[in-house]
Design a protein around this motif. Sequence first.
Motif, PDB file in Angstrom:
ATOM      1  N   ILE A 110       6.900   6.837  42.115  1.00  0.00           N
ATOM      2  CA  ILE A 110       6.021   6.778  40.936  1.00  0.00           C
ATOM      3  C   ILE A 110       6.663   7.591  39.802  1.00  0.00           C
ATOM      4  CG2 ILE A 110       3.876   6.367  42.201  1.00  0.00           C
ATOM      5  CD1 ILE A 110       4.531   9.846  40.847  1.00  0.00           C
ATOM      6  N   SER A 111       6.175   7.365  38.601  1.00  0.00           N
ATOM      7  CA  SER A 111       6.582   8.161  37.443  1.00  0.00           C
ATOM      8  C   SER A 111       5.334   8.660  36.745  1.00  0.00           C
ATOM      9  CB  SER A 111       7.424   7.325  36.470  1.00  0.00           C
ATOM     10  OG  SER A 111       8.636   6.918  37.055  1.00  0.00           O
ATOM     11  N   LEU A 112       5.429   9.857  36.187  1.00  0.00           N
ATOM     12  CA  LEU A 112       4.353  10.424  35.378  1.00  0.00           C
ATOM     13  C   LEU A 112       4.762  10.335  33.920  1.00  0.00           C
ATOM     14  CD1 LEU A 112       1.741  12.053  34.869  1.00  0.00           C
ATOM     15  CD2 LEU A 112       3.082  14.135  35.294  1.00  0.00           C
ATOM     16  N   ILE A 113       3.945   9.666  33.126  1.00  0.00           N
ATOM     17  CA  ILE A 113       4.224   9.469  31.700  1.00  0.00           C
ATOM     18  C   ILE A 113       3.202  10.253  30.896  1.00  0.00           C
ATOM     19  CG2 ILE A 113       4.626   7.767  29.905  1.00  0.00           C
ATOM     20  CD1 ILE A 113       6.368   7.236  32.303  1.00  0.00           C
ATOM     21  N   LEU A 114       3.633  11.273  30.168  1.00  0.00           N
ATOM     22  CA  LEU A 114       2.725  12.047  29.322  1.00  0.00           C
ATOM     23  C   LEU A 114       2.654  11.433  27.931  1.00  0.00           C
ATOM     24  CD1 LEU A 114       3.649  15.739  30.255  1.00  0.00           C
ATOM     25  CD2 LEU A 114       1.975  14.210  31.330  1.00  0.00           C
ATOM     26  N   ASP A 115       1.483  11.563  27.321  1.00  0.00           N
ATOM     27  CA  ASP A 115       1.300  10.986  25.994  1.00  0.00           C
ATOM     28  C   ASP A 115       2.160  11.655  24.934  1.00  0.00           C
ATOM     29  OD1 ASP A 115      -0.527   9.355  27.207  1.00  0.00           O
ATOM     30  OD2 ASP A 115      -2.311  10.232  26.255  1.00  0.00           O
ATOM     31  N   ASN A 116       2.650  12.871  25.195  1.00  0.00           N
ATOM     32  CA  ASN A 116       3.513  13.541  24.225  1.00  0.00           C
ATOM     33  C   ASN A 116       4.957  13.043  24.294  1.00  0.00           C
ATOM     34  OD1 ASN A 116       4.540  14.741  26.535  1.00  0.00           O
ATOM     35  ND2 ASN A 116       3.867  16.811  26.028  1.00  0.00           N
ATOM     36  N   GLY A 117       5.226  12.080  25.184  1.00  0.00           N
ATOM     37  CA  GLY A 117       6.545  11.478  25.242  1.00  0.00           C
ATOM     38  C   GLY A 117       7.444  11.990  26.346  1.00  0.00           C
ATOM     39  N   ASN A 129       7.994   1.008  27.448  1.00  0.00           N
ATOM     40  CA  ASN A 129       6.804   0.544  26.718  1.00  0.00           C
ATOM     41  C   ASN A 129       5.922   1.701  26.283  1.00  0.00           C
ATOM     42  OD1 ASN A 129       7.350  -2.199  26.707  1.00  0.00           O
ATOM     43  ND2 ASN A 129       6.263  -2.594  28.635  1.00  0.00           N
ATOM     44  N   TYR A 130       6.115   2.866  26.913  1.00  0.00           N
ATOM     45  CA  TYR A 130       5.331   4.052  26.550  1.00  0.00           C
ATOM     46  C   TYR A 130       5.994   4.857  25.431  1.00  0.00           C
ATOM     47  CZ  TYR A 130       2.382   3.328  30.655  1.00  0.00           C
ATOM     48  OH  TYR A 130       1.505   2.806  31.578  1.00  0.00           O
ATOM     49  N   ASN A 131       7.098   4.360  24.903  1.00  0.00           N
ATOM     50  CA  ASN A 131       7.827   5.042  23.822  1.00  0.00           C
ATOM     51  C   ASN A 131       8.170   6.490  24.171  1.00  0.00           C
ATOM     52  OD1 ASN A 131       7.724   2.785  21.991  1.00  0.00           O
ATOM     53  ND2 ASN A 131       5.549   3.256  21.681  1.00  0.00           N
ATOM     54  N   PRO A 132       8.881   6.681  25.260  1.00  0.00           N
ATOM     55  CA  PRO A 132       9.202   8.052  25.704  1.00  0.00           C
ATOM     56  C   PRO A 132      10.154   8.756  24.753  1.00  0.00           C
ATOM     57  CG  PRO A 132      10.484   6.457  26.957  1.00  0.00           C
ATOM     58  CD  PRO A 132       9.510   5.665  26.136  1.00  0.00           C
ATOM     59  N   LYS A 133      10.046  10.081  24.724  1.00  0.00           N
ATOM     60  CA  LYS A 133      10.955  10.911  23.937  1.00  0.00           C
ATOM     61  C   LYS A 133      11.966  11.631  24.835  1.00  0.00           C
ATOM     62  CE  LYS A 133       7.750  11.845  20.111  1.00  0.00           C
ATOM     63  NZ  LYS A 133       6.592  11.049  20.572  1.00  0.00           N
ATOM     64  N   GLN A 191      14.688   9.997  21.673  1.00  0.00           N
ATOM     65  CA  GLN A 191      14.658  10.145  20.228  1.00  0.00           C
ATOM     66  C   GLN A 191      14.380  11.602  19.939  1.00  0.00           C
ATOM     67  OE1 GLN A 191      11.312   7.350  19.814  1.00  0.00           O
ATOM     68  NE2 GLN A 191      10.157   8.992  18.874  1.00  0.00           N
ATOM     69  N   ARG A 192      14.520  12.005  18.705  1.00  0.00           N
ATOM     70  CA  ARG A 192      14.373  13.426  18.374  1.00  0.00           C
ATOM     71  C   ARG A 192      13.010  13.939  18.794  1.00  0.00           C
ATOM     72  NH1 ARG A 192      16.066  15.514  12.573  1.00  0.00           N
ATOM     73  NH2 ARG A 192      18.078  14.992  13.510  1.00  0.00           N
ATOM     74  N   GLN A 193      13.026  15.006  19.558  1.00  0.00           N
ATOM     75  CA  GLN A 193      11.790  15.644  20.002  1.00  0.00           C
ATOM     76  C   GLN A 193      11.371  16.666  18.963  1.00  0.00           C
ATOM     77  OE1 GLN A 193       9.955  14.847  22.404  1.00  0.00           O
ATOM     78  NE2 GLN A 193       8.627  16.547  22.865  1.00  0.00           N
ATOM     79  N   THR A 194      10.160  16.515  18.441  1.00  0.00           N
ATOM     80  CA  THR A 194       9.727  17.367  17.330  1.00  0.00           C
ATOM     81  C   THR A 194       8.737  18.437  17.745  1.00  0.00           C
ATOM     82  OG1 THR A 194       8.002  15.758  16.767  1.00  0.00           O
ATOM     83  CG2 THR A 194      10.123  15.529  15.641  1.00  0.00           C
ATOM     84  N   ASN A 195       8.263  18.385  19.011  1.00  0.00           N
ATOM     85  CA  ASN A 195       7.336  19.439  19.416  1.00  0.00           C
ATOM     86  C   ASN A 195       8.040  20.380  20.385  1.00  0.00           C
ATOM     87  OD1 ASN A 195       7.115  18.462  22.127  1.00  0.00           O
ATOM     88  ND2 ASN A 195       5.705  16.880  21.408  1.00  0.00           N
ATOM     89  N   SER A 196       7.344  21.402  20.820  1.00  0.00           N
ATOM     90  CA  SER A 196       7.952  22.402  21.701  1.00  0.00           C
ATOM     91  C   SER A 196       7.240  22.426  23.042  1.00  0.00           C
ATOM     92  CB  SER A 196       7.889  23.781  21.041  1.00  0.00           C
ATOM     93  OG  SER A 196       6.548  24.123  20.742  1.00  0.00           O
TER      94      SER A 196
END
Length: 203
Positions: free
Chosen positions: A140-147, A178-182, A195-200
Amino acid sequence: MVSKLKYGNTNTFFVRGIGGNLLIDTDYAGTLPAFYRAIKEHNIKISDITYVLATHYHPDHIGLVSQLVKQGVKLLVVNTQSRYIHFADEIFNRDKRFHYEPINIENAIIIGSEDSRKFLKNIGIEGEIISTASHSNDSISLILDNGICFVGDLEPIEYLEAYEENAALRDDWNLVMNYNPKIICYSHANEKVIQRQTNSDFI
């Protein structure tokens, strides 16, 4: 907030939520002292770990699960994984030096992927768990909404072209993308920035 814990062969990750925290994978049996040192470096206590989730039940991902459960950590299992819980038992039994304790699923929390978003939201983690079974049927994979995505042993995306005949792997990556991961977090490779990660959120 996510912490990467490196104390052996497998990258494991600690995801903090408002109402609970989630440990993704453990290393081999026998690495508990190294695990203690790793969590101490990140100011994490065993009591901070609410749940442990394995990306799949190969021996280098679940070696410490039973020992953590004995200390009060709850085992979170996706229903597609249930029949594979004891996959590693025979492997560990070949070498008694591991002192491996088979996992008791009796008190595990078993959910379906379709229920994972609601479950995670209840502990303050926004995301969902999906099946990515090209590596193994229980993966399985865990996909967080923050990317930030945790994909276990899914073959790295940059190798896709080398697996032209592997439709299952391509389907898994199409699903993840499809979840647009960062950031893609692998168990045995460095993180891949999509892609560029803008949060910490990642430390």
